[in-house]
Design a protein around this motif. Structure first.
Motif, PDB file in Angstrom:
ATOM      1  N   MET A   1       0.830  -1.206   0.000  1.00 33.02           N
ATOM      2  CA  MET A   1       0.000   0.000   0.000  1.00 33.02           C
ATOM      3  C   MET A   1       0.864   1.256   0.000  1.00 33.02           C
ATOM      4  O   MET A   1       0.661   2.171  -0.814  1.00 33.02           O
ATOM      5  N   LEU A   2       1.841   1.303   0.883  1.00 38.32           N
ATOM      6  CA  LEU A   2       2.706   2.478   0.968  1.00 38.32           C
ATOM      7  C   LEU A   2       3.506   2.672  -0.317  1.00 38.32           C
ATOM      8  O   LEU A   2       3.665   3.800  -0.805  1.00 38.32           O
ATOM      9  N   ASP A   3       3.994   1.583  -0.884  1.00 38.46           N
ATOM     10  CA  ASP A   3       4.797   1.662  -2.103  1.00 38.46           C
ATOM     11  C   ASP A   3       3.993   2.169  -3.293  1.00 38.46           C
ATOM     12  O   ASP A   3       4.518   2.892  -4.142  1.00 38.46           O
ATOM     13  N   ARG A   4       2.701   1.798  -3.358  1.00 43.59           N
ATOM     14  CA  ARG A   4       1.886   2.158  -4.525  1.00 43.59           C
ATOM     15  C   ARG A   4       1.170   3.499  -4.366  1.00 43.59           C
ATOM     16  O   ARG A   4       0.453   3.931  -5.272  1.00 43.59           O
ATOM     17  N   MET A   5       1.349   4.169  -3.235  1.00 43.12           N
ATOM     18  CA  MET A   5       0.700   5.464  -3.031  1.00 43.12           C
ATOM     19  C   MET A   5       1.401   6.562  -3.827  1.00 43.12           C
ATOM     20  O   MET A   5       2.623   6.681  -3.808  1.00 43.12           O
ATOM     21  N   ALA A   6       0.622   7.364  -4.528  1.00 40.52           N
ATOM     22  CA  ALA A   6       1.153   8.527  -5.241  1.00 40.52           C
ATOM     23  C   ALA A   6       1.531   9.610  -4.237  1.00 40.52           C
ATOM     24  O   ALA A   6       1.119   9.582  -3.075  1.00 40.52           O
ATOM     25  N   VAL A   7       2.328  10.584  -4.681  1.00 44.27           N
ATOM     26  CA  VAL A   7       2.603  11.746  -3.841  1.00 44.27           C
ATOM     27  C   VAL A   7       1.280  12.467  -3.549  1.00 44.27           C
ATOM     28  O   VAL A   7       0.462  12.653  -4.455  1.00 44.27           O
ATOM     29  N   HIS A   8       1.069  12.808  -2.300  1.00 47.90           N
ATOM     30  CA  HIS A   8      -0.145  13.426  -1.762  1.00 47.90           C
ATOM     31  C   HIS A   8      -1.279  12.425  -1.572  1.00 47.90           C
ATOM     32  O   HIS A   8      -2.386  12.814  -1.182  1.00 47.90           O
ATOM     33  N   ALA A   9      -1.024  11.150  -1.837  1.00 48.89           N
ATOM     34  CA  ALA A   9      -2.029  10.125  -1.528  1.00 48.89           C
ATOM     35  C   ALA A   9      -2.144   9.958  -0.020  1.00 48.89           C
ATOM     36  O   ALA A   9      -1.200  10.231   0.736  1.00 48.89           O
ATOM     37  N   ARG A  10      -3.318   9.487   0.416  1.00 55.86           N
ATOM     38  CA  ARG A  10      -3.571   9.274   1.838  1.00 55.86           C
ATOM     39  C   ARG A  10      -4.118   7.869   2.067  1.00 55.86           C
ATOM     40  O   ARG A  10      -4.868   7.353   1.228  1.00 55.86           O
ATOM     41  N   ALA A  11      -3.747   7.288   3.206  1.00 56.92           N
ATOM     42  CA  ALA A  11      -4.246   5.963   3.566  1.00 56.92           C
ATOM     43  C   ALA A  11      -4.709   5.994   5.009  1.00 56.92           C
ATOM     44  O   ALA A  11      -4.062   6.582   5.877  1.00 56.92           O
ATOM     45  N   ALA A  12      -5.845   5.350   5.257  1.00 57.28           N
ATOM     46  CA  ALA A  12      -6.434   5.290   6.594  1.00 57.28           C
ATOM     47  C   ALA A  12      -6.634   3.830   6.986  1.00 57.28           C
ATOM     48  O   ALA A  12      -7.049   3.013   6.163  1.00 57.28           O
ATOM     49  N   VAL A  13      -6.347   3.513   8.239  1.00 49.51           N
ATOM     50  CA  VAL A  13      -6.566   2.170   8.763  1.00 49.51           C
ATOM     51  C   VAL A  13      -7.350   2.267  10.060  1.00 49.51           C
ATOM     52  O   VAL A  13      -6.970   3.003  10.981  1.00 49.51           O
ATOM     53  N   LEU A  14      -8.449   1.528  10.130  1.00 49.25           N
ATOM     54  CA  LEU A  14      -9.253   1.398  11.343  1.00 49.25           C
ATOM     55  C   LEU A  14      -8.952   0.045  11.966  1.00 49.25           C
ATOM     56  O   LEU A  14      -9.279  -0.996  11.383  1.00 49.25           O
ATOM     57  N   ALA A  15      -8.321   0.044  13.123  1.00 45.19           N
ATOM     58  CA  ALA A  15      -8.018  -1.184  13.855  1.00 45.19           C
ATOM     59  C   ALA A  15      -8.907  -1.258  15.090  1.00 45.19           C
ATOM     60  O   ALA A  15      -9.389  -0.232  15.588  1.00 45.19           O
ATOM     61  N   TYR A  16      -9.081  -2.475  15.601  1.00 43.98           N
ATOM     62  CA  TYR A  16     -10.032  -2.662  16.700  1.00 43.98           C
ATOM     63  C   TYR A  16      -9.440  -3.388  17.897  1.00 43.98           C
ATOM     64  O   TYR A  16     -10.129  -3.592  18.892  1.00 43.98           O
ATOM     65  N   HIS A  17      -8.193  -3.800  17.812  1.00 47.24           N
ATOM     66  CA  HIS A  17      -7.531  -4.332  18.994  1.00 47.24           C
ATOM     67  C   HIS A  17      -6.036  -4.041  18.886  1.00 47.24           C
ATOM     68  O   HIS A  17      -5.526  -3.658  17.829  1.00 47.24           O
ATOM     69  N   SER A  18      -5.354  -4.199  19.998  1.00 51.24           N
ATOM     70  CA  SER A  18      -3.972  -3.733  20.105  1.00 51.24           C
ATOM     71  C   SER A  18      -3.029  -4.443  19.147  1.00 51.24           C
ATOM     72  O   SER A  18      -2.035  -3.854  18.694  1.00 51.24           O
ATOM     73  N   LEU A  19      -3.302  -5.708  18.824  1.00 54.91           N
ATOM     74  CA  LEU A  19      -2.410  -6.455  17.935  1.00 54.91           C
ATOM     75  C   LEU A  19      -2.382  -5.817  16.547  1.00 54.91           C
ATOM     76  O   LEU A  19      -1.314  -5.596  15.973  1.00 54.91           O
ATOM     77  N   GLU A  20      -3.557  -5.514  16.002  1.00 59.89           N
ATOM     78  CA  GLU A  20      -3.634  -4.855  14.695  1.00 59.89           C
ATOM     79  C   GLU A  20      -3.014  -3.465  14.760  1.00 59.89           C
ATOM     80  O   GLU A  20      -2.218  -3.081  13.902  1.00 59.89           O
ATOM     81  N   ASP A  21      -3.415  -2.711  15.777  1.00 61.73           N
ATOM     82  CA  ASP A  21      -2.971  -1.319  15.855  1.00 61.73           C
ATOM     83  C   ASP A  21      -1.458  -1.228  16.000  1.00 61.73           C
ATOM     84  O   ASP A  21      -0.827  -0.308  15.453  1.00 61.73           O
ATOM     85  N   ARG A  22      -0.855  -2.173  16.697  1.00 63.74           N
ATOM     86  CA  ARG A  22       0.597  -2.169  16.877  1.00 63.74           C
ATOM     87  C   ARG A  22       1.313  -2.336  15.536  1.00 63.74           C
ATOM     88  O   ARG A  22       2.306  -1.668  15.257  1.00 63.74           O
ATOM     89  N   ILE A  23       0.787  -3.238  14.690  1.00 60.59           N
ATOM     90  CA  ILE A  23       1.388  -3.450  13.373  1.00 60.59           C
ATOM     91  C   ILE A  23       1.292  -2.193  12.529  1.00 60.59           C
ATOM     92  O   ILE A  23       2.258  -1.766  11.873  1.00 60.59           O
ATOM     93  N   VAL A  24       0.114  -1.549  12.537  1.00 59.95           N
ATOM     94  CA  VAL A  24      -0.090  -0.331  11.757  1.00 59.95           C
ATOM     95  C   VAL A  24       0.791   0.797  12.289  1.00 59.95           C
ATOM     96  O   VAL A  24       1.447   1.519  11.521  1.00 59.95           O
ATOM     97  N   LYS A  25       0.833   0.950  13.592  1.00 63.63           N
ATOM     98  CA  LYS A  25       1.635   2.011  14.207  1.00 63.63           C
ATOM     99  C   LYS A  25       3.098   1.903  13.801  1.00 63.63           C
ATOM    100  O   LYS A  25       3.731   2.901  13.421  1.00 63.63           O
ATOM    101  N   ARG A  26       3.648   0.690  13.866  1.00 62.50           N
ATOM    102  CA  ARG A  26       5.062   0.502  13.533  1.00 62.50           C
ATOM    103  C   ARG A  26       5.327   0.765  12.059  1.00 62.50           C
ATOM    104  O   ARG A  26       6.323   1.409  11.697  1.00 62.50           O
ATOM    105  N   ALA A  27       4.432   0.282  11.190  1.00 67.55           N
ATOM    106  CA  ALA A  27       4.623   0.483   9.751  1.00 67.55           C
ATOM    107  C   ALA A  27       4.551   1.966   9.399  1.00 67.55           C
ATOM    108  O   ALA A  27       5.376   2.484   8.630  1.00 67.55           O
ATOM    109  N   PHE A  28       3.583   2.672   9.951  1.00 70.01           N
ATOM    110  CA  PHE A  28       3.427   4.093   9.652  1.00 70.01           C
ATOM    111  C   PHE A  28       4.580   4.909  10.249  1.00 70.01           C
ATOM    112  O   PHE A  28       5.090   5.842   9.610  1.00 70.01           O
ATOM    113  N   ALA A  29       4.992   4.570  11.467  1.00 66.24           N
ATOM    114  CA  ALA A  29       6.094   5.302  12.093  1.00 66.24           C
ATOM    115  C   ALA A  29       7.381   5.140  11.298  1.00 66.24           C
ATOM    116  O   ALA A  29       8.135   6.101  11.102  1.00 66.24           O
ATOM    117  N   GLY A  30       7.641   3.932  10.818  1.00 70.73           N
ATOM    118  CA  GLY A  30       8.831   3.709  10.005  1.00 70.73           C
ATOM    119  C   GLY A  30       8.799   4.485   8.709  1.00 70.73           C
ATOM    120  O   GLY A  30       9.801   5.076   8.288  1.00 70.73           O
TER     121      GLY A  30
END
Length: 330
Positions: free
Chosen positions: A240-269
């Protein structure tokens, strides 16, 4: 009421989580002709229909592994005509779906990782612990593994691992011992028997102190295992991150800590410079290519939770691409 009528009714009452907030975040990336919006968990098209209404220049690639959900989404999105392409796939097949759709870049993407009303409210799917149903839990009914398979064939050690890792269940060993004893007497087939086994495995003091239904964590763990949910999430985020154009936006709705942790780390990196620490000036090629639009995880308002209790555990993270990869834009 007939089955098609029941499913149409489910689509009508489905309330997409934080829909207005998600649409507001994604709208600036969808304000040009042919903007590509990907909904990786299109479900019954609650978010997708709102976004297509608000962003009339956008086209949708809607992905879901659930055939029933795609059927409902197709009906709901008929009025948008050729602005819609629906694909039955798991969202970590994103690369293939984009290539086959002729979409080189993504302008906006949403991943809503929660169960849809269709899955929870259909009694034959086995997702809900409050209703007796076959222990299936497959989001894609073509999949070979069911929750009953996991319960009846996994070794005790593997069952403990699943409950601990995916359900964060502290009483995993106690529950698994009861499951193993019960399955030797008779294999598990229905959710009500599993719920009774879980409740019977826990002392009353433990049940009273848990908060929520005693089977909640076990059902979550089984669903994640059956559907490979965390592996799929880890697989889709880099694409998803690789295929995003400049100024593209991505949103993720997570519902428990396991999912959110994966998203948090990927986005922070992705939103961090790749220069060595302490460098006084970061060279342009080493600057972060993404920027976080949410600081921490954004939560639903009290009013929204009051209208839609399923939103209570939602955590929204949004990221924007601000620089191309290397020397030029994809």
């Amino acid at each position: 009421m007939t089955e098609p009528a029941v499913r149409a009714d489910l689509a009508a009452i489905h309330i997409p989580v934080m829909a207005g907030t998600v649409a507001d975040y994604l709208a600036p990336a969808l304000d040009h002709p042919g903007a590509v919006y990907v909904d990786g968990t299109v479900g019954v098209a609650g978010h997708a229909s709102l976004i297509l209404d608000r962003d009339p220049q956008a086209v949708l690639i809607g992905i879901d592994r659930d055939a029933d959900a795609l059927e409902l989404a197709a009906r709901r999105l008929t009025r948008f005509g050729d602005r819609v392409r629906l694909v039955r796939a798991r969202f970590d097949e994103l690369e293939r779906v984009l290539d086959e759709s002729g979409a080189e870049r993504i302008d906006a993407m949403l991943l809503d990782l929660g169960l849809s009303s269709l899955q929870v409210d259909r009694t034959d799917r086995g997702f809900a612990y409050r209703v007796d149903a076959p222990l299936d839990m497959r989001m894609d009914t073509r999949g070979p593994l069911t929750a009953a398979d996991v319960l009846n064939t996994y070794s005790p050690a593997d069952l403990v691992r699943v409950l601990r890792e995916y359900g964060e269940e502290r009483q995993a060993r106690r529950i698994v011992q009861t499951i193993v004893d019960e399955r030797e007497r008779e294999p598990f087939a229905t959710s009500a028997r599993l719920v009774r086994a879980i409740a019977g495995a826990l002392p009353s003091a433990v049940r009273a102190g848990q908060g929520g239904h005693p089977a909640r964590r076990v059902f979550q763990a089984l669903r994640i295992e059956v559907n490979g949910e965390l592996d799929a999430l880890s697989g889709v985020l880099p694409v998803m991150l690789d295929r995003m154009a400049v100024h593209a936006r991505a949103a993720v709705l997570a519902y428990h800590s396991l999912e959110d942790r994966i998203v948090k780390r990927a986005f922070a990196g992705a939103a961090s410079d790749s220069a060595p620490a302490g460098l006084p000036v970061v060279p342009e090629p080493l600057l972060a290519r993404f920027s976080l639009l949410t600081r921490g995880a954004q939560r639903p308002t009290e009013d929204e939770v009051g209208q839609n209790p399923r939103a209570a555990s939602a955590r929204l993270r949004v990221i924007e691409r601000v620089r191309p990869a290397g020397g030029g834009e994809r």
